[in-house]
Enzyme design. Sequence first.
Site, short mmCIF file in Angstrom:
data_model
loop_
_atom_site.label_atom_id
_atom_site.label_comp_id
_atom_site.label_asym_id
_atom_site.label_seq_id
_atom_site.Cartn_x
_atom_site.Cartn_y
_atom_site.Cartn_z
N ARG A 233 0.85 -1.19 0.00
CA ARG A 233 0.00 0.00 0.00
C ARG A 233 0.89 1.24 0.00
O ARG A 233 1.97 1.25 0.58
CB ARG A 233 -0.92 0.02 1.23
CG ARG A 233 -2.06 -0.97 1.17
CD ARG A 233 -3.08 -0.54 0.14
NE ARG A 233 -4.26 -1.39 0.09
CZ ARG A 233 -4.42 -2.42 -0.75
NH1 ARG A 233 -3.44 -2.74 -1.57
NH2 ARG A 233 -5.52 -3.12 -0.75
N HIS A 281 -0.56 0.71 -9.78
CA HIS A 281 -1.36 -0.11 -8.87
C HIS A 281 -1.97 -1.30 -9.63
O HIS A 281 -3.17 -1.57 -9.55
CB HIS A 281 -2.47 0.71 -8.21
CG HIS A 281 -2.89 0.15 -6.88
ND1 HIS A 281 -3.21 0.93 -5.80
CD2 HIS A 281 -3.05 -1.13 -6.45
CE1 HIS A 281 -3.56 0.18 -4.77
NE2 HIS A 281 -3.47 -1.09 -5.14
#
Length: 318
Positions: A233, A281
Amino acid sequence: MTTKYGKIFLATTDWDPAIWLDVFREKAPERVVVTEREGHEDKIEYALVWKQKPGSLANLPNLKVIFSLGAGVDHVFRDNQIPDVPLVRIISDDLTQRMTEYVAWQVLDHHRLGALYRKQQRAHVWHEDPRQPAASDVTVGIMGLGVLGRDAAEKLKILGFNVTGWSRRPHEIDGVRTYHGTQGFADFLKTPDIIVCLLPLTPDTKGILSMAMFTQLKSDGPLGAPILINAGRGGLQNEADILAALDRGLLSAVSLDVFNQEPLPADSPFWDHPKVTITPHAAASSSAKALVPQIIQQMEDYERDGTLRNLVDKAMQY
């Protein structure tokens, strides 16, 4: 449509809900999925969420279970009005395989001097660099030994790398030297030539990829200073510290799939940094086709005997 099942509320941002709706219609036509809660509040029993709007799950009197559609659940906790019902994170072979592919790709690219040879190609230079170590001379350290970290560790072992791992709680993996807890973290940081971060984002792990960590790394490995790969993350990383560590030679290169702000701003210094690899991502995107059958099975098991798998510890936030 009359059905014996409660309704399912699909609460997402950043994703096209149509894909998920189509798969539900195919796999479970008897279940009704709605994307707006208005008029359905007392009928909704399940919520499927990805970065849901704050407050969107509040005041659903018959909500029974929340399913996170991503590998992590930190996005759920950004909402301070989460109902007190079980929260389930999705673990699937498809998502695990995608993450392991990404990790292996990035590890091998750095190990086999991919950036150097691409630079030489652009300059029309034919030169085999003599610094290529064997995989057995390189240690990959994995931060986070859950399902994703364990699978990546096992596959990297097959490729011939030495593998170490760190997690907050003890884990054992055949052929992998593991560490845990605060003292274990300091010992772990002395081992890796390539660091792979797959930690969940929690209050305890926020900003862990920082100068305080980078200054503890060894500097004389077979690839030079260590290489960092973060596919966890964005909140795990202090981005100013990463840039400073690259400039100071504490890190020799980084691959980043996640950032504090996404999409990454056009003026970010990461875009043009010669030692940075960026992916958007994309390491392990959730596949509706792969995940929906698993969610349906979880619902059926819960309705039969109350069974739920992969429950999130809300106090720990993972």
